[in-house]
Design a protein around this motif. Structure first.
Motif, mmCIF file in Angstrom:
data_model
loop_
_atom_site.group_PDB
_atom_site.id
_atom_site.type_symbol
_atom_site.label_atom_id
_atom_site.label_comp_id
_atom_site.label_asym_id
_atom_site.label_seq_id
_atom_site.Cartn_x
_atom_site.Cartn_y
_atom_site.Cartn_z
ATOM 1 N N LEU A 133 -11.207 1.488 -0.153
ATOM 2 C CA LEU A 133 -10.276 0.434 0.249
ATOM 3 C C LEU A 133 -11.116 -0.725 0.752
ATOM 4 O O LEU A 133 -11.962 -0.554 1.650
ATOM 5 C CB LEU A 133 -9.323 0.898 1.352
ATOM 6 C CG LEU A 133 -8.376 -0.206 1.851
ATOM 7 C CD1 LEU A 133 -7.341 -0.553 0.783
ATOM 8 C CD2 LEU A 133 -7.683 0.194 3.151
ATOM 9 N N LEU A 172 0.835 -1.201 0.000
ATOM 10 C CA LEU A 172 0.000 0.000 0.000
ATOM 11 C C LEU A 172 0.871 1.253 0.000
ATOM 12 O O LEU A 172 1.809 1.361 0.796
ATOM 13 C CB LEU A 172 -0.905 0.023 1.237
ATOM 14 C CG LEU A 172 -2.249 -0.678 1.165
ATOM 15 C CD1 LEU A 172 -2.943 -0.579 2.516
ATOM 16 C CD2 LEU A 172 -3.137 -0.102 0.070
ATOM 17 N N ILE A 196 -8.732 8.190 2.854
ATOM 18 C CA ILE A 196 -9.568 7.314 2.030
ATOM 19 C C ILE A 196 -11.028 7.727 2.199
ATOM 20 O O ILE A 196 -11.476 8.015 3.309
ATOM 21 C CB ILE A 196 -9.367 5.842 2.444
ATOM 22 C CG1 ILE A 196 -7.892 5.458 2.307
ATOM 23 C CG2 ILE A 196 -10.255 4.914 1.627
ATOM 24 C CD1 ILE A 196 -7.547 4.133 2.958
ATOM 25 N N TRP A 219 -8.333 4.047 8.902
ATOM 26 C CA TRP A 219 -8.217 4.082 7.445
ATOM 27 C C TRP A 219 -8.743 5.409 6.894
ATOM 28 O O TRP A 219 -8.108 6.029 6.026
ATOM 29 C CB TRP A 219 -8.984 2.919 6.815
ATOM 30 C CG TRP A 219 -8.352 1.568 6.914
ATOM 31 C CD1 TRP A 219 -8.881 0.445 7.495
ATOM 32 C CD2 TRP A 219 -7.078 1.161 6.389
ATOM 33 N NE1 TRP A 219 -8.027 -0.624 7.377
ATOM 34 C CE2 TRP A 219 -6.907 -0.222 6.699
ATOM 35 C CE3 TRP A 219 -6.065 1.815 5.694
ATOM 36 C CZ2 TRP A 219 -5.773 -0.933 6.332
ATOM 37 C CZ3 TRP A 219 -4.928 1.101 5.321
ATOM 38 C CH2 TRP A 219 -4.789 -0.252 5.641
#
Length: 368
Positions: free
Chosen positions: A241, A231, A274, A269
């Motif tokens: 994701l 990643l 994201i 995350w």
């Protein structure tokens, strides 16, 4: 197709229902001024979503899938596995690979996928080509004469649950930026780009830059805990994701042993920039989060008789992406993904052979 704003998607969906709808009718239906509707339509034409007056729709719905395409070999034991001795099994082989599986799912759901991958020039590639050619464009495949096509060999118990698996994926190290850049035009025209972490890190970094440059949504699908190191560090602008608990634990060096930690991990995350994330955990369901909509847990559905779990994760990702590209809300998106996974598990195939948009919609509606 470039990424649409929420208002553009609302207008687009109204036009899909009635390509001859007037701007005044759109204005009243969406409670927007007529000038705003006119500007949105002009933007849709510029983005090549509409092709002109009478609102001719660009329905090609191209998606670009980059990553693994391999032969899945599934060995099922008749009895509980005994170590250090020969175990009677029955076996099945089929085309697989995360990117390829997602491409086939989306092809069956009415999209036009193109696949970028690397493969040998051998009998295993012939299996993949025969199974895939009807559902995706294979012009982006790099054939290496001295390489072997990827293989995934799974050992399953009598209940169809995975015991262990062996993956020969060395050929995917050839999915490098020069190969991907040959499909630059397809990148620009795609409604979405989907890459799995079989791709080298530099390729994933390139795709992030291209996604930002072309304003095309980008999805990363993780494949294993060891490959989480691929990643990119900077994930800002990544649209989706799709990962699982074990891979998330490996990335953040944390133990996820409660729903609270599960949701916390989704938040970590999102903090990386994201837009949307899913973290699956088999029978425990999925935690999904988005920057604007918060973080939610969705329990799994009853699977009934399990035939084969191989491909279930790819079916989930495909169902989620299908629902999202159809403009569904998060809850409906998750239901669609989980239902596609359940039907895959009940099938002996890596991708369910009866999959169609109408059947998937019917499956979800029967939950109500």
């Amino acid at each position: 197709m470039e990424k649409l704003t929420s208002r553009e998607r609302q207008v687009y969906q109204q036009i899909v229902k009635n390509p001859y709808v007037s701007q005044q009718t759109l204005s009243e239906a969406l409670q927007l001024s007529r000038s705003t509707v006119a500007n949105i339509i002009s933007g849709l034409v510029q983005k090549n979503v509409l092709l002109g007056r009478a609102y001719v729709l660009n329905k090609s719905r191209q998606v670009l899938c980059i990553g693994g395409a391999n032969v899945d070999r599934k060995l099922h034991t008749h009895e509980p596995l005994q170590m250090y001795t020969s175990n009677p099994v029955y076996s099945r082989s089929s085309a697989g690979g995360v990117a390829r599986n997602i491409a086939e799912n989306l092809g069956r759901l009415g999209f036009h996928p193109s696949l970028i991958t690397a493969a040998g020039m051998d009998a295993d590639w012939d299996i993949i080509e025969k199974a895939s050619g009807s559902f995706m464009n294979l012009d982006g495949v790099l054939h290496l004469p001295h390489a072997t096509t990827g293989t995934y060999t799974a050992l399953m118990n009598p209940h169809g649950e995975l015991l262990t698996a062996l993956a020969d994926m060395e050929v995917f190290e050839a999915i490098l930026p020069p190969l991907v850049m040959k499909s630059e035009t397809k990148m620009r025209q795609s409604e979405c780009m989907i890459a799995d972490l079989n791709c080298p890190k530099e390729t994933l970094e390139l795709l992030l830059r291209m996604s930002r440059s072309f304003s095309v949504p980008l999805v990363f699908v993780t494949v294993s805990a060891p490959k989480m190191k691929r990643l990119p560090k900077d994930l800002r602008g990544l649209t989706w994701l799709m990962t699982n608990i074990e891979e998330t634990e490996a990335h953040f060096h944390m133990s996820i042993d409660s729903k609270e930690k599960w949701c916390l991990a989704a938040g970590l995350w999102l903090e990386m920039g994201i837009e949307k994330v899913t973290i699956t955990s088999g029978k425990d369901g999925v935690v999904a989060g988005e920057i604007e909509g918060g973080i939610h847990h969705f329990p799994s559905f009853s699977t009934g008789d399990v035939n084969d779990v191989t491909g279930a994760g790819d079916a989930f990702c495909s169902g989620v992406l299908y629902g999202w590209m159809e403009g569904m809300e998060l809850r409906e998106v998750m239901k669609t993904g989980m239902m596609n996974a359940v039907k895959c598990i009940q099938s002996p195939y890596t991708v369910r052979q009866d999959l169609t948009p109408s059947l998937l919609t019917q499956d979800v509606e029967e939950l109500v």
